[in-house]
Scaffold this motif. Structure first.
Motif, short mmCIF file in Angstrom:
data_model
loop_
_atom_site.label_atom_id
_atom_site.label_comp_id
_atom_site.label_asym_id
_atom_site.label_seq_id
_atom_site.Cartn_x
_atom_site.Cartn_y
_atom_site.Cartn_z
N VAL A 85 74.19 48.47 36.40
CA VAL A 85 72.34 48.45 36.64
C VAL A 85 71.26 49.03 36.45
CG1 VAL A 85 72.35 46.47 38.80
CG2 VAL A 85 72.20 48.81 39.43
N LEU A 86 69.63 49.15 36.13
CA LEU A 86 69.32 50.27 35.83
C LEU A 86 69.03 51.35 36.58
CD1 LEU A 86 67.08 51.48 33.74
CD2 LEU A 86 65.24 49.56 34.95
N GLU A 87 68.94 51.52 37.88
CA GLU A 87 68.81 51.99 39.33
C GLU A 87 70.11 52.97 39.08
OE1 GLU A 87 68.59 48.47 41.09
OE2 GLU A 87 68.07 48.86 39.13
N GLU A 88 71.33 52.45 38.83
CA GLU A 88 73.02 53.57 38.77
C GLU A 88 72.86 54.25 37.35
OE1 GLU A 88 75.99 51.31 39.31
OE2 GLU A 88 75.24 50.33 41.02
N ALA A 89 72.19 53.49 36.53
CA ALA A 89 72.53 54.00 34.86
C ALA A 89 71.07 55.21 35.18
CB ALA A 89 71.99 53.11 33.49
N LEU A 90 69.56 55.13 35.83
CA LEU A 90 69.18 56.18 36.00
C LEU A 90 69.55 57.24 36.94
CD1 LEU A 90 65.64 54.26 36.72
CD2 LEU A 90 66.09 55.73 34.79
N GLY A 91 70.58 57.01 37.44
CA GLY A 91 70.72 58.07 38.60
C GLY A 91 71.94 58.73 37.43
N ALA A 92 72.84 58.38 36.72
CA ALA A 92 73.27 58.28 35.53
C ALA A 92 73.47 59.69 34.87
CB ALA A 92 74.26 57.86 35.13
N VAL A 93 71.77 59.23 34.51
CA VAL A 93 71.24 59.96 32.90
C VAL A 93 70.95 60.99 33.47
CG1 VAL A 93 69.63 60.08 31.15
CG2 VAL A 93 70.94 57.96 31.74
N ALA A 94 70.17 61.27 34.90
CA ALA A 94 69.92 62.07 35.58
C ALA A 94 70.33 63.89 36.12
CB ALA A 94 69.04 61.92 36.68
N GLU A 95 71.92 63.05 36.52
CA GLU A 95 72.39 64.16 36.69
C GLU A 95 73.66 64.61 35.45
OE1 GLU A 95 77.39 63.71 39.14
OE2 GLU A 95 76.16 61.73 38.51
N GLN A 96 73.07 64.02 34.50
CA GLN A 96 73.87 63.97 33.10
C GLN A 96 72.94 65.89 32.74
OE1 GLN A 96 76.56 63.64 31.74
NE2 GLN A 96 76.38 64.69 29.89
N SER A 97 71.47 64.79 32.57
CA SER A 97 70.24 65.90 32.09
C SER A 97 70.82 67.62 32.66
CB SER A 97 68.79 65.66 32.10
OG SER A 97 68.40 66.44 32.29
N GLU A 98 70.70 68.37 32.04
CA GLU A 98 70.92 69.76 31.62
C GLU A 98 69.07 70.30 32.87
OE1 GLU A 98 72.50 72.08 29.51
OE2 GLU A 98 74.52 71.02 29.56
N LYS A 99 67.94 69.62 32.24
CA LYS A 99 66.42 69.79 32.57
C LYS A 99 66.29 69.56 33.77
CE LYS A 99 65.87 70.73 27.65
NZ LYS A 99 64.61 69.97 26.32
N PRO A 100 65.56 70.69 34.85
CA PRO A 100 65.30 69.94 36.24
C PRO A 100 64.46 69.04 36.43
CG PRO A 100 66.39 72.31 36.12
CD PRO A 100 65.45 71.59 34.82
N ARG A 101 63.41 70.14 36.08
CA ARG A 101 61.70 68.59 35.69
C ARG A 101 62.40 67.39 35.40
NH1 ARG A 101 59.11 70.38 39.73
NH2 ARG A 101 58.63 72.71 39.44
N LEU A 102 63.08 66.78 33.95
CA LEU A 102 63.59 65.11 33.44
C LEU A 102 64.52 65.30 34.17
CD1 LEU A 102 63.22 63.85 30.70
CD2 LEU A 102 65.59 65.52 29.58
N LYS A 103 65.29 65.62 34.76
CA LYS A 103 66.29 65.45 36.46
C LYS A 103 65.56 64.39 37.37
CE LYS A 103 69.82 67.01 37.05
NZ LYS A 103 70.70 68.04 37.32
N SER A 104 64.07 65.52 37.57
CA SER A 104 63.40 65.19 38.62
C SER A 104 62.05 63.82 38.15
CB SER A 104 62.26 66.35 38.87
OG SER A 104 63.38 67.14 38.98
N VAL A 105 62.13 63.64 36.85
CA VAL A 105 60.84 62.45 36.15
C VAL A 105 61.96 60.95 36.87
CG1 VAL A 105 60.18 61.12 34.29
CG2 VAL A 105 59.29 63.94 35.53
N LEU A 106 62.98 61.51 35.63
CA LEU A 106 64.33 60.07 36.50
C LEU A 106 64.72 60.14 38.12
CD1 LEU A 106 66.56 61.30 33.55
CD2 LEU A 106 64.87 59.19 33.29
N MET A 107 64.99 60.65 38.32
CA MET A 107 65.40 60.65 40.31
C MET A 107 63.77 60.26 40.30
SD MET A 107 68.32 61.00 40.58
CE MET A 107 68.38 61.31 42.43
N ALA A 108 62.33 60.09 40.28
CA ALA A 108 61.41 59.41 40.87
C ALA A 108 61.41 58.06 40.28
CB ALA A 108 60.84 60.30 39.87
N VAL A 109 61.78 58.45 38.97
CA VAL A 109 61.55 57.11 38.60
C VAL A 109 62.26 55.65 39.38
CG1 VAL A 109 62.00 54.83 36.77
CG2 VAL A 109 60.67 57.48 36.16
#
Length: 406
Positions: A85-109
């Motif tokens: 599901v999209l929510e879990e996919a966003l969490g997984a991609v955020a965890e994969q990202s090495e850029k803190p700000r990009l991770k923040s945006v994905l977690m916010a979404v």
């Protein structure tokens, strides 16, 4: 459960930043302490909603680079296609990202979606990260129940757009660097080398050739006013950048660019490719034609072409066809118009738009290759001519001295 940005100190005294999920800031602080971190600040990521755009940009890092957007879109498409599901996919991609700000945006979404918001509303809180085309396509995919297919198309689109931007950037980088090096070399010759050589002629007591006198005058002018010229050039660049931020000035410049022989054709081809590619993915995702025209127009960078597309949309709303409205504007390549006409007649607009985008992108690459193939020899000839002039200006007095001695 929401997303929280934290700033904490580890046992070694180093400050760490990141994003963590939790129900309350207090729970997040407790999780940090359990990991051996001393929390300094814990802020809800969703607090960017409702704040001014400038504050949101400061909190979440402003725009997302095209390369980063392409990567996360492809990762989301792969995960959603796998049944996640999209929510879990966003969490997984955020965890994969090495850029803190990009991770923040994905977690916010992800946090907003978990709260019950639609995908497009969650993405709309970060317009600098997710363009309007991205949001409209995701909304259409969510409504149609084909989010996996839409994400695949978005991934292809963002990757193709990034590749085209890289080609244009690399094509412009080489001539700019070559020009800067050429100017630097010639300036160094005139300021440092020429004065030492022509100093020998000052005590000769004879009239120097006009070419030599001109070279000496140019060298002295650069020595005395070179720094002022650099400041003037920097001031002109700053002034031009300031004026280009004004819509009226930018519109006039963009219209003049379209009238130039080579640059105008290149601009029309490049913008037509962007429009066709954007419009194609929107139509394929189920976005209505009028909404697709509106969103696709925002992708076009040239203001004159963007306004032309807005007039096209108005004519289509009144019952006209897309190709006739575009042909009446006189800006768009005939091939693109013919392909769109064929798509409208055969009810196959999506594929014709995709074909038009591919054709215009290939033409753009051809123009870039031809320009680069022509620029290099022209620059070599120009540099050679300038250096030859300097050498002749130095050698002519020497030849005249030899004749006097004889």
């Amino acid at each position: 459960m929401g997303a929280f940005e934290y700033r904490a100190v580890d046992p070694a005294g180093k400050t760490r930043k990141g994003v963590m999920e939790g129900d309350t800031p207090r729970q997040v602080r407790q999780q940090l302490r359990e990991k051996g971190l001393m929390p300094l600040a814990v802020t809800a990521v969703a607090e960017g909603q409702g704040k001014p755009a400038s504050v949101r940009r400061r909190l979440f890092g402003g725009r997302v680079q095209a390369g980063d957007l392409a990567v996360i879109t492809r990762q989301l498409a792969t995960l959603v296609r796998s049944g996640i599901v999209l929510e879990e996919a966003l969490g997984a991609v955020a965890e994969q990202s090495e850029k803190p700000r990009l991770k923040s945006v994905l977690m916010a979404v992800r946090s907003r979606i978990l709260e019950g918001f639609a995908v497009d509303r969650a993405l709309a809180e970060f317009p600098g990260a997710f363009p309007e085309l991205y949001r409209a396509t995701m909304a259409a995919g969510e409504q149609a129940g084909h989010l996996d297919v839409v994400l695949e198309r978005l991934a292809d689109y963002t990757e193709a757009r990034q590749q085209l931007q890289q080609k244009v950037f690399l094509a412009l980088l080489y001539p700019v660097l070559l020009t800067l090096v050429a100017v630097a070399v010639i300036a160094a010759l005139l300021v440092h080398v020429v004065p030492q050589v022509v100093e020998v002629f000052e005590h000769i007591g004879q009239n120097l050739p006009p070419l030599t006198r001109g070279l000496i005058a140019t060298s002295e002018f650069l020595q005395q006013h070179g720094f002022m010229l650099l400041l003037a050039a920097a001031a002109l660049i700053i002034l031009a950048n300031y004026l280009m931020k004004r819509e009226r000035v930018r519109r006039r410049v963009h219209r003049r660019l379209l009238r130039l022989p080579l640059i105008g054709r290149f601009t029309r081809t490049l913008e037509a490719a962007r429009f066709a590619r954007s419009f194609s993915i929107l139509i394929a995702s189920g976005v209505p034609v009028l909404e697709g025209l509106k969103v696709s127009a925002q992708v076009v960078g040239n203001l004159a072409l963007r306004e032309a597309l807005e007039r096209v949309r108005a004519k289509v709303r009144e019952g006209g066809t897309i190709h006739q409205a575009m042909a009446a504007e006189g800006y768009f390549p005939p091939l693109t118009i013919h392909l769109i006409a064929s798509g409208e007649a055969s009810s196959n607009l999506e594929q014709m738009l995709d074909r038009a985008a591919l054709t215009q992108e290939r033409e753009t690459e051809t123009v870039i290759s031809a320009a680069m193939g022509l620029f290099e020899p022209v620059m070599i000839v120009v540099m050679g001519g300038i250096i030859l002039t300097i050498v002749l200006a130095i050698l002519l007095p020497i030849f005249e001295l030899n004749q006097l001695v004889r």
